[in-house]
Design an enzyme around this catalytic site. Structure first.
Site, PDB file in Angstrom:
ATOM      1  N   HIS A  24       0.810  -1.236   0.000  1.00  0.00           N
ATOM      2  CA  HIS A  24       0.000   0.000   0.000  1.00  0.00           C
ATOM      3  C   HIS A  24       0.840   1.282   0.000  1.00  0.00           C
ATOM      4  CE1 HIS A  24       0.434  -0.310   4.374  1.00  0.00           C
ATOM      5  NE2 HIS A  24      -0.365  -1.341   4.431  1.00  0.00           N
ATOM      6  N   HIS A  78      -4.374  -9.720  14.628  1.00  0.00           N
ATOM      7  CA  HIS A  78      -4.501  -8.522  13.778  1.00  0.00           C
ATOM      8  C   HIS A  78      -5.347  -8.885  12.560  1.00  0.00           C
ATOM      9  CE1 HIS A  78      -3.619  -4.950  11.640  1.00  0.00           C
ATOM     10  NE2 HIS A  78      -2.451  -5.255  11.107  1.00  0.00           N
ATOM     11  N   GLU A  80      -5.746  -7.048   9.650  1.00  0.00           N
ATOM     12  CA  GLU A  80      -5.346  -6.640   8.298  1.00  0.00           C
ATOM     13  C   GLU A  80      -5.160  -7.904   7.451  1.00  0.00           C
ATOM     14  OE1 GLU A  80      -2.174  -3.741   8.006  1.00  0.00           O
ATOM     15  OE2 GLU A  80      -2.676  -3.340   5.916  1.00  0.00           O
ATOM     16  N   ASP A  82      -3.294  -9.181   5.260  1.00  0.00           N
ATOM     17  CA  ASP A  82      -2.078  -9.982   5.058  1.00  0.00           C
ATOM     18  C   ASP A  82      -1.945 -11.051   6.149  1.00  0.00           C
ATOM     19  OD1 ASP A  82      -1.703  -7.682   6.661  1.00  0.00           O
ATOM     20  OD2 ASP A  82       0.459  -7.730   6.418  1.00  0.00           O
ATOM     21  N   HIS A 145      -1.009  -1.321  14.758  1.00  0.00           N
ATOM     22  CA  HIS A 145      -1.309  -0.072  14.092  1.00  0.00           C
ATOM     23  C   HIS A 145      -2.758  -0.010  13.619  1.00  0.00           C
ATOM     24  CE1 HIS A 145      -0.918  -1.383   9.692  1.00  0.00           C
ATOM     25  NE2 HIS A 145      -0.808  -2.464  10.399  1.00  0.00           N
ATOM     26  N   ASP A 164       2.385  -7.043  13.998  1.00  0.00           N
ATOM     27  CA  ASP A 164       3.238  -6.264  13.097  1.00  0.00           C
ATOM     28  C   ASP A 164       4.447  -5.644  13.812  1.00  0.00           C
ATOM     29  OD1 ASP A 164       1.957  -6.613  10.658  1.00  0.00           O
ATOM     30  OD2 ASP A 164       0.623  -4.908  10.935  1.00  0.00           O
ATOM     31  N   TYR A 192      10.605  -0.303   8.305  1.00  0.00           N
ATOM     32  CA  TYR A 192       9.253  -0.741   8.669  1.00  0.00           C
ATOM     33  C   TYR A 192       8.649   0.240   9.682  1.00  0.00           C
ATOM     34  CZ  TYR A 192       5.472  -3.951   9.777  1.00  0.00           C
ATOM     35  OH  TYR A 192       4.232  -4.512   9.941  1.00  0.00           O
ATOM     36  N   HIS A 225       6.029 -10.377  10.428  1.00  0.00           N
ATOM     37  CA  HIS A 225       6.809 -10.195   9.191  1.00  0.00           C
ATOM     38  C   HIS A 225       8.297 -10.307   9.517  1.00  0.00           C
ATOM     39  CE1 HIS A 225       3.378  -8.693   6.875  1.00  0.00           C
ATOM     40  NE2 HIS A 225       3.125  -7.813   7.831  1.00  0.00           N
TER      41      HIS A 225
HETATM   42 FE1  FEO Z   1      -0.964  -4.512   9.572  1.00  0.00          FE
HETATM   43 FE2  FEO Z   1       1.111  -6.909   8.430  1.00  0.00          FE
HETATM   44  O1  FEO Z   1      -0.492  -6.010   8.633  1.00  0.00           O
END
Ligand code: FEO
Length: 397
Positions: A24, A78, A80, A82, A145, A164, A192, A225
Site C-alpha cells: 500500500h 490482527h 489486516e 495480510d 497499528h 506487526d 518498517y 513479518h
Molecule cells: Fe498490519 Fe502486516 O499487517
C-alpha cells in the site's frame, strides 16, 4: 520454506513472499514474509494466518506438524488481510473451538468477513488462556497499528508474538535475527517503523512502558513479518524506544525534484552551506529515491529542506506525493524549509511552506526562490541559507 520448529513445540508455519514489491504505497524491494505460528500443547493454538494467495502453503506447513482439525484455538492478533486473509477458509477447515481476538478484532472480523456465527472468544488486556503446560496472555495494542491489534505473550516460553510490531519486510530463507546480516536487518526494521508505525510513536512508548510494568520477561520476539528476534531482543526494544522519541540528529535532508536543473543546482549550494556548518547531509532527488526510503531517512533527521520548481502555479507531482505521504506519517521534531526556481508566478515555495507548517514543523520562512536559472549571487544566497539552517540544527543538537 517448510514448517520449522522455532522453540520446543512452537512451529513457524507461515509463507515467504519473494515477489511483492509494493505494500500500500510502501516499497518492499526485498519482499516479505507472513509469519504464522503453531503452538502444540494439550490445546493446539494457531497464531494468525497468512495473505490469501498463500493459503495452500499455510495448510501444507500446518500438515507437516499436525492435521489442521487438531487445532483448537485460532488466535487473530490482527485483522489486516495480510494476516487474516485465510481466516474464513481456516475456520471452515479447522472448525476451531474458539476464535480468539480483541474486542475490536471481533468487530473488524465481522466487518471484513460478515460472519457473526464464528466461535468468537473476546479477550482484553491481561486475559490469560491455558493451553496445558503453557498459557497465553493478551495485551491489546489499539492503533498499533490498527484498532484490533494485540500481542500474545507466552510466559512459560518467555515468548512475545508481536503481530506487526518489530517486523521487517524482508523475504529470507533464514528465520532468526542471528542468521542474517545485522545492519541490514536493523535497516529493514527501521524502514518498517518509519513507513508503518511512525504516526503511532506515542503509543509505542506506552506499549513499551506497559511491557515493563507487567514485568514480561522476553527471550524471543516473533513478529508477523520478517526475522524472529532471539539474539537481539534488547537491541530491537531499545531501537523502538529511540525511534519512537524521534530525537533529531545533526542531519539534514535536501529533498527535491527539478525541471531544468535550476532547483537541483540550488539544492547543491544549500547542501554546501549545511556541510560548512558540520551537518551531515543527504541529497535526495525524488526521481531516484522512493518515498519509503526518504521517510526512513526522515526518522532521525533534524532538518527537512524541500525543493520544487513552480509548475502550473503549484509544485511538481513528485513533491505533492511526498508531502501527502509524509503528512500521514506525522514525523515530529524537525526544522523545515523550502526552495525552488520559477519562471513567472513562483508559487511552489509558498505551497511547500504551507504544507510544512500544516505538519507543525519549525519552518524557516520565507525560504528561497530563484528566477529561471541561478546566478553566482543566487548560489551564494543558497549557501548562506544552508548555513543558517545548519546553525539552527546545531543549536537544537
Ligand atoms: Fe498490519 Fe502486516 O499487517
Amino acid at each position: 520454506m517448510q514448517s520449522f520448529e522455532v522453540l520446543k513445540d512452537l512451529y513457524w508455519v507461515g509463507a515467504v513472499d519473494w515477489n511483492i514489491r509494493d505494500f500500500h504505497g510502501y516499497s518492499v524491494p526485498k519482499g516479505t514474509t507472513y509469519n504464522a505460528f503453531l503452538l502444540m500443547d494439550e490445546k493446539v493454538a494457531l497464531f494468525d494466518t497468512v495473505k490469501k494467495p498463500f493459503k495452500d502453503t499455510l495448510i501444507h506447513n500446518i500438515r507437516k506438524v499436525v492435521e489442521p482439525q487438531r487445532i483448537d484455538y485460532l488466535i487473530v492478533n490482527h485483522v489486516e488481510m495480510d494476516h487474516s486473509g485465510c481466516v474464513p477458509e481456516m475456520v471452515d477447515l479447522i472448525r476451531p473451538e474458539k476464535l480468539i481476538c480483541s474486542p475490536m478484532g471481533k468487530k473488524a472480523l465481522i466487518q471484513h468477513y460478515h460472519r457473526e456465527d464464528w466461535p468468537y472468544e473476546v479477550v482484553e488486556t491481561g486475559r490469560n488462556i491455558h493451553l496445558g503446560r503453557r498459557s497465553v496472555q493478551f495485551i491489546e495494542t489499539r492503533m498499533l497499528h490498527w484498532p484490533d491489534s494485540m500481542l500474545s505473550y507466552v510466559p512459560e516460553a518467555r515468548l512475545l508474538i508481536s503481530s506487526d510490531g518489530f517486523g521487517q519486510h524482508w523475504a529470507t530463507s533464514e528465520r532468526f535475527d542471528d542468521q542474517v546480516d545485522l545492519p541490514e536487518l536493523f535497516h529493514h526494521a527501521a524502514r518498517y517503523y518509519a513507513n508503518i508505525l511512525l504516526p503511532y510513536s506515542p503509543l509505542v512508548q506506552k506499549v513499551l512502558a506497559k511491557v515493563k510494568e507487567l514485568g514480561l520477561a522476553i527471550d524471543m520476539i516473533a513478529p508477523d513479518h520478517g526475522l524472529i528476534w532471539r539474539s537481539n531482543v534488547s537491541k530491537i526494544l531499545d531501537s523502538y524506544a529511540t525511534w519512537s522519541l524521534q530525537k533529531p540528529k545533526s542531519k539534514a535532508l535536501l529533498i527535491y525534484d527539478t525541471m531544468w536543473q535550476s532547483t537541483e543546482i540550488m539544492a547543491r549550494s544549500i547542501a554546501k552551506g549545511l556541510m560548512e556548518e558540520g551537518v551531515s547531509v543527504r541529497i535526495l532527488n525524488l526521481k531516484t529515491n522512493h518515498r519509503s526510503d526518504i521517510i526512513t531517512e526522515v526518522l532521525d533527521a533534524g532538518a527537512l529542506i524541500l525543493g520544487s520548481p513552480t509548475l502550473n502555479n503549484g509544485i511538481l507531482p513528485t513533491m505533492a506525493d511526498l508531502l501527502c505521504y509524509m503528512k500521514g506519517l506525522r514525523p515530529v521534531n524537525k526544522i523545515a524549509a523550502a526552495f525552488g526556481s520559477y519562471g513567472w508566478s513562483g508559487e511552489a515555495v509558498k505551497v511547500i511552506n504551507d504544507a510544512l507548517k500544516e505538519m507543525k514543523f519549525d519552518v524557516l520562512e520565507p525560504g528561497i526562490r530563484v528566477h529561471y536559472a541561478p546566478t553566482h549571487d543566487d548560489l551564494q544566497r543558497c549557501l548562506e541559507f544552508g548555513r543558517k539552517i545548519g546553525k539552527a540544527v546545531k543549536e537544537r543538537g
